[in-house]
Design an enzyme around this catalytic site. Structure first.
Site, PDB file in Angstrom:
ATOM      1  CG  PHE A   1      14.353  -3.860  -7.111  1.00  0.00           C
ATOM      2  CD1 PHE A   1      15.016  -3.460  -8.267  1.00  0.00           C
ATOM      3  CD2 PHE A   1      13.388  -4.961  -6.962  1.00  0.00           C
ATOM      4  CE1 PHE A   1      14.626  -4.024  -9.408  1.00  0.00           C
ATOM      5  CE2 PHE A   1      12.773  -5.446  -8.383  1.00  0.00           C
ATOM      6  CZ  PHE A   1      13.294  -4.945  -9.310  1.00  0.00           C
TER       7      PHE A   1
ATOM      8  CG  HIS B 184       2.974  -7.665  -8.021  1.00  0.00           C
ATOM      9  ND1 HIS B 184       3.113  -8.059  -9.704  1.00  0.00           N
ATOM     10  CD2 HIS B 184       4.381  -8.040  -7.450  1.00  0.00           C
ATOM     11  CE1 HIS B 184       4.318  -8.327  -9.606  1.00  0.00           C
ATOM     12  NE2 HIS B 184       5.061  -8.481  -8.689  1.00  0.00           N
TER      13      HIS B 184
ATOM     14  NE  ARG C 185       6.943 -10.582  -3.638  1.00  0.00           N
ATOM     15  CZ  ARG C 185       7.349  -9.887  -4.834  1.00  0.00           C
ATOM     16  NH1 ARG C 185       8.658  -9.585  -4.850  1.00  0.00           N
ATOM     17  NH2 ARG C 185       6.690  -9.564  -5.760  1.00  0.00           N
TER      18      ARG C 185
ATOM     19  CD  GLU D 165      10.597  -2.380  -6.223  1.00  0.00           C
ATOM     20  OE1 GLU D 165      11.599  -2.077  -5.497  1.00  0.00           O
ATOM     21  OE2 GLU D 165       9.486  -3.107  -6.242  1.00  0.00           O
TER      22      GLU D 165
ATOM     23  CD  GLN E 154       4.473  -6.322  -2.749  1.00  0.00           C
ATOM     24  OE1 GLN E 154       4.752  -6.797  -4.052  1.00  0.00           O
ATOM     25  NE2 GLN E 154       5.123  -6.247  -1.906  1.00  0.00           N
TER      26      GLN E 154
ATOM     27  NE  ARG F 218       7.789  -4.636  -5.975  1.00  0.00           N
ATOM     28  CZ  ARG F 218       7.951  -5.822  -6.448  1.00  0.00           C
ATOM     29  NH1 ARG F 218       7.122  -6.813  -6.180  1.00  0.00           N
ATOM     30  NH2 ARG F 218       8.540  -5.811  -7.240  1.00  0.00           N
TER      31      ARG F 218
ATOM     32  CG  HIS G 122       4.367  -3.866  -8.991  1.00  0.00           C
ATOM     33  ND1 HIS G 122       4.806  -2.561  -9.515  1.00  0.00           N
ATOM     34  CD2 HIS G 122       5.619  -4.614  -8.645  1.00  0.00           C
ATOM     35  CE1 HIS G 122       5.882  -2.693  -9.651  1.00  0.00           C
ATOM     36  NE2 HIS G 122       6.542  -3.911  -9.403  1.00  0.00           N
TER      37      HIS G 122
ATOM     38  CG  LEU H  19       5.165  -6.148 -13.652  1.00  0.00           C
ATOM     39  CD1 LEU H  19       4.972  -5.444 -11.924  1.00  0.00           C
ATOM     40  CD2 LEU H  19       5.958  -7.489 -12.983  1.00  0.00           C
TER      41      LEU H  19
END
Length: 567
Positions: free
Chosen positions: A118, A344, A379, A247, A232, A279, A234, A244
């Site tokens: 990730f 997100h 994050r 990731e 954040q 991100r 995404h 979504l």
């Protein structure tokens, strides 16, 4: 009046894990949720949950300390380092616990829990169950709560927190089925209400239930919020719906391309990192491509999975394939998927310490509504599911211990006074003489947040956004009456949530205007650099009728000194 020793508000992962922990600590527990727990937004999390298990072939050297470093660096050094170490040190044990309780993680050929790469991680440490990890975890914890005989109040919506003399005494609920208000007294309340994504309702991956009311209620009750300006986006929300696209797509090898067929991430980060940058960086890179004319229809770029092959997509990304086909009409086996950055996650939330304690005695919080702070200014993917179960357990255990020595009974007069206040408020909403459409206000708020408080920010736009939110709050005082329906009055619910959105949005916008630097997801085009000398500190927001009163407090540093954030 209904009494329980520990009341948990929210039926997602944090709330479900808190219920188990409080019960194991010897407390009598009940959980309140406005929707059935297995419909909670936790189930929409797809890609995985981080832990330094060192199961991946190229991740044998991973450790909780390396996980902590990645988390703190990813946060742009705004995370409190003691909280980050709590998160990463508890992670391996939490994953094994979830496995033992029945979570069906994907496996390596040797039978170990599989891990994928990730963004922002030095090793492949994201444990996953195909692309339905949140769904699997949610059902695992719900089933465990059934085993533990947790008391559930489903389709009860909390509308107020009762605080008197610095102590929390309970909550006021709206029973959606009956239309009646129900007072609950308690020695400890744990808020696990999730994120506030619907503040950006036109462009968010969040469910319609994820509104700003969850953090607005304690804010109104005098409990401060923290770091609300950090929001954040995404990188890969499906265009145009913003659903979504995990990731995990990029973790499995998916690439991003523009109208020129260029794999453009090499312009923004090293070729070693590419699509697996954090991100905030990937979102800004995509948005830059679109703004400079290299986006399709000036709106999106392509997420290309075709080279992965049908077998791998079916095995590891089956949900993504279903969503792309259902909501964009493209099959990622044969066609690239249109994506754009979509709001997100809220890094900010209710101010609490690593024990999930707020400054109000008996009030705790965990999950996305809380700001411990482990995420700081940004994050990392895979850390949100981890935060819910780690700090859900912490909140439940600490609250369960607290109620054993809580002493005097909750203040029933304070609870009855708040009940009367909410009943009177509903009467005004039913009979008011205003003519403002609340849903017009909601839509204008959404467009204001997206256009003025988005990925890139500047003083002019933020000032305009703050002015617009103040105008919308004033107009909200004159909304038209809601229908007189007694049972299932969703107009009352939605209008209440719009009020929460307005107040939460104001903290985001005012905090962003005040913070004159760029850090993590907060990117100012007029203050392009991180400024540790002036801004290595948390923003604290306290409610006043005129808007948030903003102050600051120090970040808890530790083993890792702030450094330039490069990938």
């Amino acid at each position: 009046m209904i009494h329980h020793q520990v009341l948990i508000v929210g039926g997602g992962l944090a709330g479900l894990r808190a219920a188990i922990a409080a019960k194991h600590a010897g407390a009598e527990v009940a959980l309140i949720s406005k929707i059935f727990p297995t419909r909670s937004h936790s189930g929409a999390a797809q890609g995985g949950i981080n832990a330094a298990l060192a199961n991946a072939e190229n991740g044998k050297d991973d450790t909780p300390e390396r996980h902590a470093y990645d988390t703190i660096k990813g946060s742009d050094f705004l995370a409190d380092q003691d909280a980050a170490f709590t998160l990463t040190e508890k992670a391996p044990g939490i994953i094994i616990e979830m496995e033992h309780w029945g979570c069906p993680f994907s496996r390596t050929p040797e039978g170990k829990i599989a891990q994928r790469p990730f963004g922002g991680a030095g090793f492949p440490r994201t444990c996953y169950g195909a692309d339905k990890t949140g769904h699997y975890l949610l059902h695992t914890l719900y089933e465990r709560n059934i085993y533990e005989e947790t008391k559930f109040y489903t389709e009860y919506m909390v509308v107020a927190v009762v605080v008197d003399n610095g102590v929390c005494h309970g909550v006021i609920c709206y029973d959606i089925e009956s239309g009646e208000f129900v007072p609950f007294s308690s020695h400890a309340v744990i808020f696990c209400t999730g994120g506030s994504g619907r503040v950006y309702s036109d462009n968010t991956t969040n469910a319609h239930t994820s509104t700003g009311l969850g953090v607005a209620m304690p804010y109104w009750a005098g409990i401060p919020l923290k770091d609300m300006e950090f929001v954040q986006f995404h990188p890969t929300g499906l265009w145009p719906s913003s659903i979504l696209m995990t990731e995990g797509c990029r973790g499995e090898g998916g690439i991003l391309t523009n109208t020129e067929g260029e794999r453009f991430m090499s312009k923004y980060v090293s070729e070693k990192v590419m699509e697996l940058a954090p991100r905030d960086i990937v979102s800004r890179s995509i948005w830059t491509e679109i703004m400079e004319g290299r986006g399709f229809e000036n709106s999106y770029v392509h997420l290309d999975l075709r080279h992965l092959g049908e077998a791998k997509i079916v095995e590891r990304l089956p949900g993504i394939r279903d969503l792309a086909r259902s909501f964009a009409g493209v099959d990622p086996v044969y066609e690239p998927v249109p994506v754009r950055p979509s709001m997100h996650y809220t890094m900010g939330g209710i101010d609490c310490n690593p024990n999930c304690e707020s400054e109000v005695k008996g009030f705790y919080c965990a999950g996305e509504c809380a700001c411990v702070s482990v995420h700081g200014a940004n994050r990392l993917g895979g850390n949100s599911l981890l935060e819910t179960v780690v700090f859900g357990e912490v909140a439940g255990r600490i609250a369960g211990g607290y109620v054993k020595n809580a002493g005097s009974s909750p203040n029933e007069k304070a609870i009855k006074d708040e009940l009367k206040k909410q009943q009177d408020k509903l009467k005004r909403m039913l009979t008011g003489g205003g003519d403002e459409n609340p849903y017009t206000i909601r839509n204008e708020l959404s467009s204001t947040m997206t256009e003025k408080v988005g990925i890139f920010r500047n003083q002019k736009d933020l000032k305009a956004g703050c002015d617009k939110i103040r105008e919308l709050k004033e107009r909200f005082r004159k909304v038209r009456p809601i229908p007189m329906t007694r049972k299932f009055n969703y107009d009352y619910i939605w209008v209440s949530e719009i009020e929460g959105n307005l107040n939460t949005a104001q903290t985001i916008a005012e905090g962003a205007l005040t913070r004159e630097e760029s850090r993590g997801a907060h990117s100012r085009t007029d203050f392009k650099k991180r400024d540790d000398e002036k801004w290595l500190k948390h923003s604290i927001f306290r409610y006043t009728p005129d808007g948030p009163k903003i102050s600051y407090k120090e970040v808890t540093l530790g083993k890792f000194e702030p450094e330039e954030r490069k990938y």
